[in-house]
Design a protein around this motif. Sequence first.
Motif, PDB file in Angstrom:
ATOM      1  N   TYR A 288      23.459   2.942  14.465  1.00 24.73           N
ATOM      2  CA  TYR A 288      23.646   2.758  13.021  1.00 24.73           C
ATOM      3  C   TYR A 288      23.768   1.282  12.640  1.00 24.73           C
ATOM      4  CZ  TYR A 288      24.279   7.735  11.967  1.00 24.73           C
ATOM      5  OH  TYR A 288      24.080   9.085  11.779  1.00 24.73           O
ATOM      6  N   GLY A 289      23.675   0.401  13.615  1.00 25.99           N
ATOM      7  CA  GLY A 289      23.816  -1.020  13.319  1.00 25.99           C
ATOM      8  C   GLY A 289      25.230  -1.434  12.995  1.00 25.99           C
ATOM      9  N   VAL A 290      26.205  -0.687  13.523  1.00 29.49           N
ATOM     10  CA  VAL A 290      27.623  -0.926  13.228  1.00 29.49           C
ATOM     11  C   VAL A 290      28.289  -1.602  14.419  1.00 29.49           C
ATOM     12  CG1 VAL A 290      29.847   0.230  12.871  1.00 29.49           C
ATOM     13  CG2 VAL A 290      27.843   0.917  11.537  1.00 29.49           C
ATOM     14  N   THR A 291      29.027  -2.671  14.147  1.00 33.91           N
ATOM     15  CA  THR A 291      29.765  -3.352  15.200  1.00 33.91           C
ATOM     16  C   THR A 291      31.132  -2.700  15.405  1.00 33.91           C
ATOM     17  OG1 THR A 291      30.639  -4.955  13.625  1.00 33.91           O
ATOM     18  CG2 THR A 291      28.637  -5.564  14.806  1.00 33.91           C
ATOM     19  N   CYS A 292      31.689  -2.926  16.573  1.00 37.34           N
ATOM     20  CA  CYS A 292      32.949  -2.282  16.945  1.00 37.34           C
ATOM     21  C   CYS A 292      33.969  -3.296  17.438  1.00 37.34           C
ATOM     22  CB  CYS A 292      32.718  -1.251  18.056  1.00 37.34           C
ATOM     23  SG  CYS A 292      31.645   0.123  17.594  1.00 37.34           S
ATOM     24  N   MET A 293      35.216  -2.885  17.341  1.00 33.23           N
ATOM     25  CA  MET A 293      36.330  -3.531  18.024  1.00 33.23           C
ATOM     26  C   MET A 293      36.779  -2.599  19.137  1.00 33.23           C
ATOM     27  SD  MET A 293      40.189  -4.305  16.537  1.00 33.23           S
ATOM     28  CE  MET A 293      39.839  -5.836  15.659  1.00 33.23           C
ATOM     29  N   VAL A 294      37.311  -3.151  20.207  1.00 31.56           N
ATOM     30  CA  VAL A 294      38.062  -2.341  21.156  1.00 31.56           C
ATOM     31  C   VAL A 294      39.498  -2.842  21.134  1.00 31.56           C
ATOM     32  CG1 VAL A 294      38.377  -1.585  23.539  1.00 31.56           C
ATOM     33  CG2 VAL A 294      36.073  -1.828  22.607  1.00 31.56           C
ATOM     34  N   GLY A 295      40.405  -1.916  20.887  1.00 26.17           N
ATOM     35  CA  GLY A 295      41.823  -2.238  20.828  1.00 26.17           C
ATOM     36  C   GLY A 295      42.605  -1.410  21.816  1.00 26.17           C
ATOM     37  N   SER A 296      43.903  -1.326  21.609  1.00 25.45           N
ATOM     38  CA  SER A 296      44.749  -0.614  22.567  1.00 25.45           C
ATOM     39  C   SER A 296      46.041  -0.183  21.893  1.00 25.45           C
ATOM     40  CB  SER A 296      45.085  -1.519  23.751  1.00 25.45           C
ATOM     41  OG  SER A 296      45.955  -2.567  23.337  1.00 25.45           O
ATOM     42  N   MET A 297      46.800   0.601  22.620  1.00 28.21           N
ATOM     43  CA  MET A 297      48.179   0.882  22.248  1.00 28.21           C
ATOM     44  C   MET A 297      49.053  -0.194  22.908  1.00 28.21           C
ATOM     45  SD  MET A 297      47.303   3.460  20.542  1.00 28.21           S
ATOM     46  CE  MET A 297      46.181   4.854  20.483  1.00 28.21           C
ATOM     47  N   ILE A 298      50.354   0.027  22.971  1.00 29.61           N
ATOM     48  CA  ILE A 298      51.207  -0.882  23.743  1.00 29.61           C
ATOM     49  C   ILE A 298      51.087  -0.458  25.205  1.00 29.61           C
ATOM     50  CG2 ILE A 298      53.540  -1.754  24.139  1.00 29.61           C
ATOM     51  CD1 ILE A 298      52.288  -2.732  21.585  1.00 29.61           C
ATOM     52  N   GLU A 299      50.191  -1.112  25.918  1.00 28.31           N
ATOM     53  CA  GLU A 299      49.850  -0.747  27.289  1.00 28.31           C
ATOM     54  C   GLU A 299      50.143  -1.905  28.239  1.00 28.31           C
ATOM     55  OE1 GLU A 299      45.749   0.627  27.358  1.00 28.31           O
ATOM     56  OE2 GLU A 299      45.952   1.337  25.288  1.00 28.31           O
ATOM     57  N   SER A 300      50.228  -1.578  29.509  1.00 29.01           N
ATOM     58  CA  SER A 300      50.344  -2.615  30.524  1.00 29.01           C
ATOM     59  C   SER A 300      48.956  -3.177  30.809  1.00 29.01           C
ATOM     60  CB  SER A 300      50.950  -2.045  31.805  1.00 29.01           C
ATOM     61  OG  SER A 300      49.957  -1.389  32.588  1.00 29.01           O
ATOM     62  N   LYS A 301      48.884  -4.059  31.771  1.00 26.15           N
ATOM     63  CA  LYS A 301      47.599  -4.683  32.086  1.00 26.15           C
ATOM     64  C   LYS A 301      46.643  -3.730  32.793  1.00 26.15           C
ATOM     65  CE  LYS A 301      47.214  -8.514  34.604  1.00 26.15           C
ATOM     66  NZ  LYS A 301      47.430  -9.903  35.023  1.00 26.15           N
ATOM     67  N   ILE A 302      47.105  -2.563  33.229  1.00 28.70           N
ATOM     68  CA  ILE A 302      46.172  -1.580  33.805  1.00 28.70           C
ATOM     69  C   ILE A 302      45.200  -1.104  32.727  1.00 28.70           C
ATOM     70  CG2 ILE A 302      45.914   0.673  34.903  1.00 28.70           C
ATOM     71  CD1 ILE A 302      48.679   0.329  36.115  1.00 28.70           C
ATOM     72  N   GLY A 303      45.748  -0.535  31.663  1.00 25.73           N
ATOM     73  CA  GLY A 303      44.918  -0.007  30.595  1.00 25.73           C
ATOM     74  C   GLY A 303      44.125  -1.081  29.885  1.00 25.73           C
ATOM     75  N   ILE A 304      44.718  -2.243  29.686  1.00 28.81           N
ATOM     76  CA  ILE A 304      44.029  -3.325  28.990  1.00 28.81           C
ATOM     77  C   ILE A 304      42.898  -3.885  29.848  1.00 28.81           C
ATOM     78  CG2 ILE A 304      44.283  -5.585  27.918  1.00 28.81           C
ATOM     79  CD1 ILE A 304      45.598  -3.281  26.385  1.00 28.81           C
ATOM     80  N   THR A 305      43.102  -3.928  31.151  1.00 25.86           N
ATOM     81  CA  THR A 305      42.014  -4.375  32.031  1.00 25.86           C
ATOM     82  C   THR A 305      40.824  -3.429  31.924  1.00 25.86           C
ATOM     83  OG1 THR A 305      43.480  -5.515  33.589  1.00 25.86           O
ATOM     84  CG2 THR A 305      41.360  -4.779  34.440  1.00 25.86           C
ATOM     85  N   ALA A 306      41.081  -2.121  31.944  1.00 29.91           N
ATOM     86  CA  ALA A 306      39.995  -1.147  31.810  1.00 29.91           C
ATOM     87  C   ALA A 306      39.301  -1.292  30.457  1.00 29.91           C
ATOM     88  CB  ALA A 306      40.536   0.266  31.990  1.00 29.91           C
ATOM     89  N   ALA A 307      40.082  -1.415  29.387  1.00 33.81           N
ATOM     90  CA  ALA A 307      39.512  -1.543  28.047  1.00 33.81           C
ATOM     91  C   ALA A 307      38.711  -2.830  27.901  1.00 33.81           C
ATOM     92  CB  ALA A 307      40.626  -1.495  27.006  1.00 33.81           C
TER      93      ALA A 307
END
Length: 363
Positions: A288-307
């Motif tokens: 659709y030509g739409v840009t995205c953000m990837v965000g997170s909840m309050i996570e440790s560096k495990i989840g943020i590394t994956a994201a």
Amino acid sequence: MKIQHIEIYQAAIPLKKAFKTALRTVTVAETIVVKVTCDNGIVGWGEAPPTHVITGDTLASIHYALKEIFKPALIGMPILDRELLFEKTHTILVGNTSAKAAIDMALYDCISQQANMSLTQFLGGYEDSIETDYTVSVNSPEEMAVDAEGYVSDGFSVLKVKVGKDTIEKDMERIRAIQDRVGSAITIRLDANQGWNPKEAVRAIQQMEDLGLNIELIEQPVKAYDLKGLKYVTDNTQIPIMADESVFSARDAREVLEMGAADMINIKLMKAGGIHEACKIAKLADIYGVTCMVGSMIESKIGITAAAHFAASQPNINYFDFDAPLMLAGDLIKGGITYKESMITFGSGKGLGIEGINEEYLL
């Protein structure tokens, strides 16, 4: 190559400062950690923080789903039969997206290690570094301005400002106070966390536009279920509007995209149930030509590394909200992504590059 063991731990890390939004206040980052071990010795890591006001998931529900549903169902499965494995992960249980995300990211960690690639390379390999914003919690205008100034001094040029907690007039005071303190060169993103109604959102955003405030985008101004209201705001304002809580799955994204209800989409692994579904959302948005953000909840560096690995792999993901580990008083893992002020790099490790866990934070 089969799944041999699945271990589940609970961890908790205090925050340096309370994190406040229109939906909740967090002082301790609680999470469930998953360790998947394959019969060839490869180990993959995942996590699932409870964010019941958004996903509906609690520590107890996540732990139960992982221990009683996913663990017995997945042990012994061949890990390289990827589509079969992810189909089972996503259909064996309705909802429970946080538990699904923890298993999903651990499996992707294992698979990309077996492929002898970092997860970013395995998923597409688009960027080798990304820049995160830093979130200003919702407080009094003066406190938020002081916090914002501190984050800018720490090397952040993009601030995500939480609003939507009380009156929209108070939110305007907050925005003005922050911009007066940090100057117009700093980019500001607003996140109302569903805190406004459509008509007041339009009125306030038009006022921001008339005042020339340097607002890059506004996340989820209205209730998650109110797609007509979201479209009303999008159609009647110039500042780009981003759907967050309105989009959990690719089906949700398709509805938002077909309606033209938002200009952008915020993808979070804990909403999507992991990387497998998140890739579908990103690819659909790209059509659709739409840009995205990837965000997170309050996570440790495990989840943020994956994201972060996922976010860096896709060409239409241009906004990154990965400040959560910087808010914590300690680091749950050894390895993973590396921060230098606002910049995130991935290193040369395979998979997620996680070397181990700091047991002092396990409960």
